[in-house]
Design a protein around this motif. Structure first.
Motif, PDB file in Angstrom:
ATOM      1  N   LYS A   1       0.835  -1.211   0.000  1.00 38.72           N
ATOM      2  CA  LYS A   1       0.000   0.000   0.000  1.00 38.72           C
ATOM      3  C   LYS A   1       0.868   1.260   0.000  1.00 38.72           C
ATOM      4  O   LYS A   1       0.594   2.220  -0.724  1.00 38.72           O
ATOM      5  CB  LYS A   1      -0.919   0.021   1.223  1.00 38.72           C
ATOM      6  N   ALA A   2       1.917   1.249   0.809  1.00 39.47           N
ATOM      7  CA  ALA A   2       2.788   2.420   0.921  1.00 39.47           C
ATOM      8  C   ALA A   2       3.462   2.750  -0.404  1.00 39.47           C
ATOM      9  O   ALA A   2       3.770   3.920  -0.671  1.00 39.47           O
ATOM     10  CB  ALA A   2       3.850   2.193   2.005  1.00 39.47           C
ATOM     11  N   ARG A   3       3.659   1.745  -1.241  1.00 43.35           N
ATOM     12  CA  ARG A   3       4.303   1.965  -2.540  1.00 43.35           C
ATOM     13  C   ARG A   3       3.295   2.129  -3.668  1.00 43.35           C
ATOM     14  O   ARG A   3       3.672   2.205  -4.834  1.00 43.35           O
ATOM     15  CB  ARG A   3       5.275   0.818  -2.820  1.00 43.35           C
ATOM     16  N   GLY A   4       1.987   2.160  -3.316  1.00 40.03           N
ATOM     17  CA  GLY A   4       0.959   2.420  -4.320  1.00 40.03           C
ATOM     18  C   GLY A   4       0.353   1.184  -4.955  1.00 40.03           C
ATOM     19  O   GLY A   4      -0.380   1.292  -5.939  1.00 40.03           O
ATOM     20  N   GLY A   5       0.619   0.014  -4.415  1.00 40.25           N
ATOM     21  CA  GLY A   5       0.082  -1.217  -4.992  1.00 40.25           C
ATOM     22  C   GLY A   5      -1.299  -1.561  -4.475  1.00 40.25           C
ATOM     23  O   GLY A   5      -1.677  -1.161  -3.377  1.00 40.25           O
ATOM     24  N   ASN A   6      -2.033  -2.313  -5.282  1.00 41.85           N
ATOM     25  CA  ASN A   6      -3.320  -2.837  -4.830  1.00 41.85           C
ATOM     26  C   ASN A   6      -3.358  -4.358  -4.900  1.00 41.85           C
ATOM     27  O   ASN A   6      -4.397  -4.974  -4.690  1.00 41.85           O
ATOM     28  CB  ASN A   6      -4.488  -2.221  -5.604  1.00 41.85           C
ATOM     29  N   ALA A   7      -2.194  -4.957  -5.200  1.00 43.44           N
ATOM     30  CA  ALA A   7      -2.089  -6.416  -5.218  1.00 43.44           C
ATOM     31  C   ALA A   7      -0.642  -6.826  -5.011  1.00 43.44           C
ATOM     32  O   ALA A   7       0.293  -6.052  -5.272  1.00 43.44           O
ATOM     33  CB  ALA A   7      -2.612  -6.988  -6.540  1.00 43.44           C
TER      34      ALA A   7
ATOM     35  N   ALA B   1       4.777  -6.405  -5.611  1.00 40.20           N
ATOM     36  CA  ALA B   1       3.684  -5.430  -5.550  1.00 40.20           C
ATOM     37  C   ALA B   1       3.374  -4.948  -6.963  1.00 40.20           C
ATOM     38  O   ALA B   1       4.278  -4.665  -7.741  1.00 40.20           O
ATOM     39  CB  ALA B   1       4.056  -4.255  -4.660  1.00 40.20           C
ATOM     40  N   VAL B   2       2.069  -4.894  -7.272  1.00 37.64           N
ATOM     41  CA  VAL B   2       1.626  -4.460  -8.593  1.00 37.64           C
ATOM     42  C   VAL B   2       0.355  -3.624  -8.446  1.00 37.64           C
ATOM     43  O   VAL B   2      -0.272  -3.609  -7.387  1.00 37.64           O
ATOM     44  CB  VAL B   2       1.339  -5.658  -9.531  1.00 37.64           C
ATOM     45  N   VAL B   3       0.006  -2.970  -9.543  1.00 36.63           N
ATOM     46  CA  VAL B   3      -1.296  -2.332  -9.667  1.00 36.63           C
ATOM     47  C   VAL B   3      -2.061  -3.122 -10.705  1.00 36.63           C
ATOM     48  O   VAL B   3      -1.569  -3.320 -11.826  1.00 36.63           O
ATOM     49  CB  VAL B   3      -1.168  -0.854 -10.099  1.00 36.63           C
ATOM     50  N   ILE B   4      -3.229  -3.629 -10.324  1.00 35.43           N
ATOM     51  CA  ILE B   4      -4.061  -4.395 -11.253  1.00 35.43           C
ATOM     52  C   ILE B   4      -5.370  -3.661 -11.497  1.00 35.43           C
ATOM     53  O   ILE B   4      -5.846  -2.907 -10.639  1.00 35.43           O
ATOM     54  CB  ILE B   4      -4.332  -5.836 -10.758  1.00 35.43           C
TER      55      ILE B   4
END
Length: 136
Positions: A98-104, A128-131
């Motif tokens: 979350k702190a690095r901007g990921g949602n998965a 960590a990724v954004v999906i």
């Protein structure tokens, strides 16, 4: 006339007490052990994230575990401690994503090692990724 108090309710520990941490609906971060999520597209790869904790056992549990190991059976106190430790590592992993901007987090794994004979180190790690939902 006095009504007796209800008897104390004994709650047996079920499998849900020994399962994984909170789900994506509670944390906002989906954590999977797979390379991808069916129905979703990886928009951005953020990179490796991890959650780490080190726990020691108190002397009483070590003596109890030693005695129990002689006669066999599950070491329930140690099982509970390990579940709590893994869940704490997962919570830290989710916070890092979350702190690095990921949602998965994809390809999540656990690594467990002894830490200098004083405790157990548990590390939850993944990518960590954004999906986003895939277009139909």
């Amino acid at each position: 006339m006095r009504v007796p108090a209800p008897a104390a309710r004994v709650v047996a520990r079920g499998i849900e007490d020994y399962s994984g941490g909170p789900g994506a609906d509670q944390t906002g971060v989906l954590v999977v052990t797979t390379n991808d999520v069916p129905g979703y597209r990886v928009e951005r790869v953020i990179g490796e994230v991890f959650g780490l904790t080190v726990r020691s056992r108190h002397l009483g549990s070590q003596i109890g575990a030693g005695l129990k190991s002689m006669i066999g059976g599950e070491l329930k106190g140690l099982t509970k401690t390990l579940v709590e430790t893994r869940n704490q590592a997962m919570e830290r992993l989710i916070e890092a994503a979350k702190a690095r901007g990921g949602n998965a987090v994809l390809m999540m794994r656990f690594d467990v090692t002894e830490a200098a004979d004083v405790g157990t180190e548990v590390c939850a790690y993944g990518t960590a990724v954004v999906i986003t939902p895939a277009a139909s």
